[in-house]
Design an enzyme around this catalytic site. Structure first.
Site, short mmCIF file in Angstrom:
data_model
loop_
_atom_site.label_atom_id
_atom_site.label_comp_id
_atom_site.label_asym_id
_atom_site.label_seq_id
_atom_site.Cartn_x
_atom_site.Cartn_y
_atom_site.Cartn_z
N HIS A 156 0.80 -1.22 0.00
CA HIS A 156 0.00 0.00 0.00
C HIS A 156 0.83 1.27 0.00
O HIS A 156 0.30 2.36 -0.29
CB HIS A 156 -0.92 0.01 1.22
CG HIS A 156 -1.92 -1.09 1.23
ND1 HIS A 156 -3.11 -1.04 0.54
CD2 HIS A 156 -1.90 -2.31 1.84
CE1 HIS A 156 -3.78 -2.16 0.73
NE2 HIS A 156 -3.08 -2.96 1.51
N ARG B 18 -14.32 -28.75 13.35
CA ARG B 18 -15.55 -29.11 12.63
C ARG B 18 -15.98 -28.03 11.64
O ARG B 18 -16.97 -28.20 10.95
CB ARG B 18 -16.68 -29.40 13.63
CG ARG B 18 -16.55 -30.75 14.31
CD ARG B 18 -17.81 -31.11 15.09
NE ARG B 18 -18.03 -30.21 16.22
CZ ARG B 18 -17.52 -30.41 17.44
NH1 ARG B 18 -16.76 -31.47 17.67
NH2 ARG B 18 -17.77 -29.57 18.41
N ASP C 239 2.39 -6.22 2.37
CA ASP C 239 1.19 -5.53 2.84
C ASP C 239 1.60 -4.24 3.54
O ASP C 239 0.97 -3.80 4.51
CB ASP C 239 0.35 -6.43 3.76
CG ASP C 239 -1.04 -5.86 4.03
OD1 ASP C 239 -1.51 -5.02 3.23
OD2 ASP C 239 -1.66 -6.22 5.06
N GLY D 108 -1.85 -3.25 8.28
CA GLY D 108 -0.75 -3.44 7.34
C GLY D 108 0.54 -3.68 8.08
O GLY D 108 0.57 -4.08 9.25
#
Length: 389
Positions: free
Chosen positions: A60, A222, A269, A305
């Site tokens: 970014h 599960r 990121d 980030g």
């Protein structure tokens, strides 16, 4: 101008394995040769390791600048900051905002793609789950209606390469199909999707997991959720943020043990604080507080980030996570290059490919120099330790 350059004595990380003390020659923008005898004027890299230039699918900003600013000068600064840390091919990731504003940002970024600065545009948000929005402003989130998704794609003028969305939302699966038909990567992320819906998204054409494990339900015995579906399917490339904050080392081991480096793309990121110090930085319409190199929303509710650069991700992957040099290079270069359809020109050290190189100290793995398209991008003073023969 790019020129003839020959590097000798280095440890080269090649697709076939690590070769000690070999010679690599560059002519113009491309790798012209591997092997051969030393000649006068060759640059002696004894004690150093050469790996292919890094490819970041998800970033970014950096250097105090943000791609979501919609300001070309900021985007150039962010790209330059990561280039100086070894990222020779970079995407520009946006962040959730008003649709028209994100479209405006895309128009600015598309010019930099056309100039060869960026490899493409990645839209992260606003088509994501309220329950898993992280550092995205909740009131600006939207369902992934195909018409809205297409509006952003069209604003990028053919340079949209990836869109992150939550497939369980209304329009999610239809948008995945549309993106796949357009040749744009559909990425599953910031999602509350269950296992079955995630499989449906993959069958519809989703091929990437946006920062796997982060901003999605954890694995339950599960209710395996999206993580298991994304890890087990050979069609999916999984992004991982290896900064020591986003993932425990054992979780990284789990991903590599299941998917392997061929399907793992290490990303940053990163937001604007990458390459900078602590302080307050913008991330789209939000403010992010960085303390001790960790980016958080000011209320502490979410990581926002990272401040990571890919040279540090490479170093950590080998020194902390015990990846081999080849495995690290595959996840930082080869795998993301292949995902972007650029494997013919970047991602490995091979004759005929662009001369995108990262030089690190063989002992510490500290970055020493970076070459992009046959040019040293940091200037001679950055690698004065490299000695002509």
């Amino acid at each position: 101008m790019a020129e003839h350059i020959a590097l000798v004595g280095a440890r080269l990380v090649l697709p076939v394995g690590v070769v000690e003390g070999d010679r690599l020659t560059v002519d113009g923008e491309r790798i012209a040769g591997l092997g051969g005898d030393t000649e006068p004027g060759d640059l002696d890299l004894t004690g150093y390791t050469v790996v292919p230039g890094f490819v970041d699918l998800h970033v970014h900003g950096g250097g105090g600048a943000s791609y979501a600013s919609g300001i070309a000068e900021e985007a150039l600064l962010a790209a330059r900051t990561h280039l100086e840390h070894g990222t020779t091919t970079t995407m520009a990731s946006t962040v959730t905002g008003e649709i028209d504003e994100v479209a405006r940002q895309a128009a600015v970024l598309s010019e930099l793609v056309e100039d060869g600065i960026l490899a493409g545009i990645h839209f992260e948000g606003p088509f994501i789950s309220h329950n898993r929005c992280g550092a995205h402003r909740p009131d600006l989130l939207r369902d992934p209606d195909p018409a809205l998704v297409r509006k952003l794609v069209d604003a990028a003028r053919g340079h949209a390469r990836m869109v992150t969305l939550a497939p369980e939302l209304p329009g999610g699966l239809d948008s995945v199909r549309m993106l796949a038909d357009l040749g744009i990567i559909a990425a599953v992320g910031h999602t509350d999707s269950d296992y079955t819906t995630t499989l449906e998204a993959i069958d519809a054409g989703a091929t990437v997991a946006t920062h796997l494990f982060n901003a999605m339900p954890a694995i339950a015995h599960r209710a395996p959720g999206p993580i298991v579906a994304l890890l087990e399917d050979e069609r999916v490339t999984v992004e991982l943020i290896n900064d020591g904050v986003h993932l425990h080392p054992s979780v990284l081991d789990l991903a590599y043990g299941t998917a392997g480096p061929r399907r793992v793309a290490l990303i940053t990121d990163a937001m604007g604080a990458a390459g900078m110090g602590d302080g307050l930085y913008p991330l789209g319409p939000l403010q992010v507080q960085v303390k001790g190199g960790v980016a958080m929303l000011p209320d502490g509710s979410s990581i926002a980030g990272s401040t990571l650069t890919l040279d540090r991700a490479f170093q950590r992957s080998v020194q902390v996570d015990n990846l081999t040099l080849n495995q690290a290079a595959e996840s930082l270069s080869t795998t993301p290059a292949r995902l972007l359809g650029l494997a013919d020109s970047i991602g490995t050290l091979e004759i005929g490919k662009l001369a995108d190189l990262v030089v690190v100290d063989s002992g510490t793995l500290d970055l020493v120099a970076v070459m992009r398209h046959g040019r040293w991008v940091l200037g001679d003073e950055k690698f004065a330790v490299l000695r002509p023969v």
